[in-house]
Design a protein around this motif. Structure first.
Motif, PDB file in Angstrom:
ATOM      1  N   LYS A  56      65.628  50.595  60.339  1.00  8.75           N
ATOM      2  CA  LYS A  56      64.787  50.267  61.487  1.00  8.75           C
ATOM      3  C   LYS A  56      65.360  49.065  62.238  1.00  8.75           C
ATOM      4  O   LYS A  56      65.409  49.058  63.470  1.00  8.75           O
ATOM      5  CB  LYS A  56      63.369  49.976  61.015  1.00  8.75           C
ATOM      6  N   LYS A  57      65.799  48.062  61.494  1.00 10.38           N
ATOM      7  CA  LYS A  57      66.367  46.879  62.121  1.00 10.38           C
ATOM      8  C   LYS A  57      67.687  47.229  62.823  1.00 10.38           C
ATOM      9  O   LYS A  57      67.960  46.735  63.916  1.00 10.38           O
ATOM     10  CB  LYS A  57      66.599  45.799  61.067  1.00 10.38           C
ATOM     11  N   LEU A  58      68.487  48.096  62.214  1.00  8.76           N
ATOM     12  CA  LEU A  58      69.742  48.533  62.824  1.00  8.76           C
ATOM     13  C   LEU A  58      69.473  49.268  64.135  1.00  8.76           C
ATOM     14  O   LEU A  58      70.132  49.012  65.145  1.00  8.76           O
ATOM     15  CB  LEU A  58      70.523  49.439  61.870  1.00  8.76           C
ATOM     16  N   LYS A  59      68.487  50.146  64.127  1.00 11.11           N
ATOM     17  CA  LYS A  59      68.146  50.885  65.342  1.00 11.11           C
ATOM     18  C   LYS A  59      67.706  49.932  66.451  1.00 11.11           C
ATOM     19  O   LYS A  59      68.107  50.077  67.601  1.00 11.11           O
ATOM     20  CB  LYS A  59      67.031  51.893  65.052  1.00 11.11           C
ATOM     21  N   LYS A  60      66.901  48.921  66.091  1.00 12.06           N
ATOM     22  CA  LYS A  60      66.457  47.944  67.080  1.00 12.06           C
ATOM     23  C   LYS A  60      67.642  47.158  67.632  1.00 12.06           C
ATOM     24  O   LYS A  60      67.733  46.927  68.840  1.00 12.06           O
ATOM     25  CB  LYS A  60      65.438  46.995  66.474  1.00 12.06           C
ATOM     26  N   LEU A  61      68.563  46.774  66.765  1.00  8.73           N
ATOM     27  CA  LEU A  61      69.742  46.044  67.223  1.00  8.73           C
ATOM     28  C   LEU A  61      70.611  46.906  68.133  1.00  8.73           C
ATOM     29  O   LEU A  61      71.166  46.421  69.114  1.00  8.73           O
ATOM     30  CB  LEU A  61      70.559  45.541  66.031  1.00  8.73           C
ATOM     31  N   GLU A  67      75.974  43.966  69.476  1.00  6.00           N
ATOM     32  CA  GLU A  67      76.982  44.560  68.610  1.00  6.00           C
ATOM     33  C   GLU A  67      77.471  43.616  67.510  1.00  6.00           C
ATOM     34  O   GLU A  67      78.149  44.039  66.595  1.00  6.00           O
ATOM     35  CB  GLU A  67      78.177  45.008  69.455  1.00  6.00           C
ATOM     36  N   ASN A  68      77.142  42.363  67.546  1.00  5.57           N
ATOM     37  CA  ASN A  68      77.640  41.409  66.561  1.00  5.57           C
ATOM     38  C   ASN A  68      76.766  41.305  65.320  1.00  5.57           C
ATOM     39  O   ASN A  68      77.151  40.656  64.365  1.00  5.57           O
ATOM     40  CB  ASN A  68      77.782  40.014  67.190  1.00  5.57           C
ATOM     41  N   GLN A  69      75.586  41.904  65.316  1.00  6.51           N
ATOM     42  CA  GLN A  69      74.673  41.721  64.195  1.00  6.51           C
ATOM     43  C   GLN A  69      74.275  43.042  63.553  1.00  6.51           C
ATOM     44  O   GLN A  69      73.152  43.200  63.106  1.00  6.51           O
ATOM     45  CB  GLN A  69      73.424  40.986  64.661  1.00  6.51           C
TER      46      GLN A  69
END
Length: 91
Positions: A56-61, A67-69
């Motif tokens: 979920k956090k990856l999708k939000k990022l 792109e750095n996080q």
């Protein structure tokens, strides 16, 4: 749950030597089997939750185009390791 029913049958067999028991014996066996079930399956549920939160956090990022996080997960072991490293992730 398969673990629970297997544990109930095994505990009845070990404690009483038979599968058909009275109500009190059945309650005792079921309680012990429930405890066994929780201890055996909780680590998997926790790791699954950790992986879902990471996704979920990856999708939000990705939506924010930051792109750095990027956060990636590499399976259940990785989820457990990251949970130990960052307990705030589970909140």
């Amino acid at each position: 749950d398969m673990v629970y029913f297997f544990a109930v049958t095994l505990i009845k067999q070990l404690l009483y030597g038979k599968r058909e028991v009275d109500a009190i014996s059945n309650l005792k066996s079921s309680t012990i089997a429930g405890i066994v079930n929780v201890f055996m399956t909780s680590p998997f549920w926790r790791a699954q939750t950790q992986l879902m939160l990471q996704s979920k956090k990856l999708k939000k990022l990705q939506e924010d185009e930051d792109e750095n996080q990027y956060i990636t997960n590499n399976g259940i072991d990785d989820g457990e390791d990251k949970d130990k490293e960052d307990p705030e992730m589970m909140k």
